[in-house]
Structures are given as C-alpha cells and as structure tokens.
Design a protein around this motif. Structure first.
Motif, mmCIF file in Angstrom:
data_model
loop_
_atom_site.group_PDB
_atom_site.id
_atom_site.type_symbol
_atom_site.label_atom_id
_atom_site.label_comp_id
_atom_site.label_asym_id
_atom_site.label_seq_id
_atom_site.Cartn_x
_atom_site.Cartn_y
_atom_site.Cartn_z
ATOM 1 N N ASN A 2 0.810 -1.225 0.000
ATOM 2 C CA ASN A 2 0.000 0.000 0.000
ATOM 3 C C ASN A 2 0.845 1.277 0.000
ATOM 4 O OD1 ASN A 2 -2.417 -1.458 0.034
ATOM 5 N ND2 ASN A 2 -2.310 -1.656 2.258
ATOM 6 N N MET A 3 2.061 1.188 -0.493
ATOM 7 C CA MET A 3 2.958 2.348 -0.619
ATOM 8 C C MET A 3 3.336 2.492 -2.093
ATOM 9 S SD MET A 3 3.421 3.466 2.487
ATOM 10 C CE MET A 3 4.914 4.411 2.519
ATOM 11 N N LYS A 4 3.629 3.727 -2.490
ATOM 12 C CA LYS A 4 4.020 3.989 -3.865
ATOM 13 C C LYS A 4 5.272 4.867 -3.845
ATOM 14 C CE LYS A 4 0.973 4.832 -7.228
ATOM 15 N NZ LYS A 4 0.016 5.558 -8.090
ATOM 16 N N TYR A 5 6.305 4.438 -4.561
ATOM 17 C CA TYR A 5 7.564 5.163 -4.638
ATOM 18 C C TYR A 5 7.848 5.488 -6.101
ATOM 19 C CZ TYR A 5 8.051 3.030 -0.045
ATOM 20 O OH TYR A 5 7.828 2.620 1.241
ATOM 21 N N VAL A 6 8.169 6.739 -6.390
ATOM 22 C CA VAL A 6 8.529 7.163 -7.734
ATOM 23 C C VAL A 6 10.001 7.549 -7.712
ATOM 24 C CG1 VAL A 6 8.074 8.789 -9.600
ATOM 25 C CG2 VAL A 6 6.192 7.990 -8.167
ATOM 26 N N LEU A 7 10.794 6.893 -8.563
ATOM 27 C CA LEU A 7 12.239 7.136 -8.624
ATOM 28 C C LEU A 7 12.612 7.614 -10.025
ATOM 29 C CD1 LEU A 7 13.380 3.837 -6.856
ATOM 30 C CD2 LEU A 7 12.845 6.020 -5.802
ATOM 31 N N ASP A 8 13.600 8.484 -10.101
ATOM 32 C CA ASP A 8 14.053 9.052 -11.362
ATOM 33 C C ASP A 8 15.252 8.280 -11.907
ATOM 34 O OD1 ASP A 8 12.227 11.280 -11.168
ATOM 35 O OD2 ASP A 8 13.547 12.062 -9.605
ATOM 36 N N PHE A 9 15.333 8.189 -13.223
ATOM 37 C CA PHE A 9 16.455 7.525 -13.886
ATOM 38 C C PHE A 9 17.727 8.327 -13.634
ATOM 39 C CE2 PHE A 9 19.241 7.201 -17.595
ATOM 40 C CZ PHE A 9 19.471 5.838 -17.616
ATOM 41 N N LYS A 10 18.789 7.618 -13.227
ATOM 42 C CA LYS A 10 20.080 8.274 -12.995
ATOM 43 C C LYS A 10 21.107 7.896 -14.047
ATOM 44 C CE LYS A 10 19.007 10.734 -9.561
ATOM 45 N NZ LYS A 10 18.837 12.150 -9.741
ATOM 46 N N LYS A 11 21.268 6.575 -14.281
ATOM 47 C CA LYS A 11 22.270 6.160 -15.268
ATOM 48 C C LYS A 11 22.036 4.709 -15.665
ATOM 49 C CE LYS A 11 25.690 4.700 -11.871
ATOM 50 N NZ LYS A 11 27.064 4.788 -11.421
ATOM 51 N N ALA A 12 22.605 4.357 -16.794
ATOM 52 C CA ALA A 12 22.587 2.967 -17.246
ATOM 53 C C ALA A 12 23.773 2.250 -16.607
ATOM 54 C CB ALA A 12 22.682 2.895 -18.757
ATOM 55 N N THR A 13 23.554 1.019 -16.187
ATOM 56 C CA THR A 13 24.609 0.200 -15.600
ATOM 57 C C THR A 13 24.907 -0.958 -16.555
ATOM 58 O OG1 THR A 13 23.054 -1.193 -14.390
ATOM 59 C CG2 THR A 13 23.836 0.786 -13.263
ATOM 60 N N PRO A 14 25.985 -1.698 -16.333
ATOM 61 C CA PRO A 14 26.283 -2.835 -17.217
ATOM 62 C C PRO A 14 25.177 -3.895 -17.230
ATOM 63 C CG PRO A 14 28.197 -2.295 -15.891
ATOM 64 C CD PRO A 14 27.067 -1.449 -15.386
ATOM 65 N N THR A 15 24.415 -3.993 -16.147
ATOM 66 C CA THR A 15 23.374 -5.017 -16.073
ATOM 67 C C THR A 15 21.958 -4.472 -16.225
ATOM 68 O OG1 THR A 15 23.296 -4.801 -13.669
ATOM 69 C CG2 THR A 15 24.750 -6.497 -14.582
ATOM 70 N N GLY A 16 21.780 -3.135 -16.244
ATOM 71 C CA GLY A 16 20.438 -2.575 -16.340
ATOM 72 C C GLY A 16 20.429 -1.071 -16.190
ATOM 73 N N GLU A 17 19.550 -0.575 -15.304
ATOM 74 C CA GLU A 17 19.415 0.860 -15.103
ATOM 75 C C GLU A 17 19.307 1.176 -13.615
ATOM 76 O OE1 GLU A 17 16.965 2.056 -19.120
ATOM 77 O OE2 GLU A 17 15.808 1.499 -17.347
ATOM 78 N N LEU A 18 19.807 2.355 -13.228
ATOM 79 C CA LEU A 18 19.766 2.794 -11.838
ATOM 80 C C LEU A 18 18.798 3.967 -11.717
ATOM 81 C CD1 LEU A 18 20.977 2.546 -8.955
ATOM 82 C CD2 LEU A 18 22.609 4.299 -9.643
#
Length: 141
Positions: free
Chosen positions: A95-111
C-alpha cells in the motif's frame, strides 16, 4: 455620444471575454495486456504484464508494468515510464508507492534514485536500497 461610446465599448469587451479558444489536441492511445499462467511444483501462478503507449500532439509516452516477488512471498508492481525526455520507475508494494528518477545505465540494467531510495533494475530482477535495508525482488515468470 458618450453613451454610444460606452455601450459599444461594453459590447466589444463582452464579445472578447465570451470568445473561447477551441483547443483540440491530436491524441492516440494503445494498450496491451498479457497474462501468463505457470504451474511450478503443483502451484499455479499467473503474471500479467501491462503496457500502454500514449501520443498527444506528437509527444509519445510509454509505460510498461511488471509484477515482482520477494523471497518472503510478498509482491510488488514496477511501472517503467518514458516520455522521451525523462524516465521514471513507480514501485507499488504494501500500500505504498515510490517514484524514482532515472540516474544512469549500468552494465546489467538501469539505476533509479530519489531522496534516500535507489533501485537497480535488470532484465529479471529489481534491487531496492534504502540506507542499510536492501530488498531483492525477482520478476514473476
């Protein structure tokens, strides 16, 4: 003469105020939902992936949602949103919602980060960190 000028000025002001701008926008939307049912060790589980594409006056917004599962069995939903300029991830759990912003691409995905919460998304997992607390979520298959 003054009366005619006053009446005509009032009529012109009324006409200008009553005119409305007809603002039409070209909009197109498309949605798709895919539900997969799996049977692992006698347990039937389903996964629903939802994607949406919306275009308003040439500006395209894409969102894709995936279900995730923690090692304790709790579930979460992650929605990846991209509008061409910015990318965000919305994580919904307990019942919680978190919105995070894109910072950078990593070798395995995205941060993704916002405030004290960060999440590293890879193809089949999501690693959420807040201070010393780390939560590992696996994409439901």
């Amino acid at each position: 003469m003054k009366t005619n000028t006053l009446i005509s000025g009032f009529a012109i002001a009324l006409a200008l105020v009553s005119c409305k701008k007809n603002d039409t926008k070209r909009t197109s939307e498309s949605y798709s939902t895919e539900t997969t049912v799996t049977d692992e060790n006698g347990k039937i589980d389903s996964m629903t992936t939802t994607s949406a594409e919306k275009e308003v006056d040439g500006k395209k917004t894409t969102s894709v949602s995936f279900p995730y599962k923690a090692s304790d069995g709790s579930r979460a939903k992650a929605t990846f949103l991209s509008d061409g300029k910015a990318k965000t991830i919305t994580i919904e759990a307990n019942n919680m919602k978190y919105v995070l912003d894109f910072k950078k691409a990593t070798p395995t995905g995205e941060l993704y980060e916002r405030n004290t919460i960060s999440a590293e998304a890879s193809e089949d997992s999501l690693l959420i960190s807040q201070g010393n607390n780390v939560i590992h979520l696996a994409k439901v298959k």
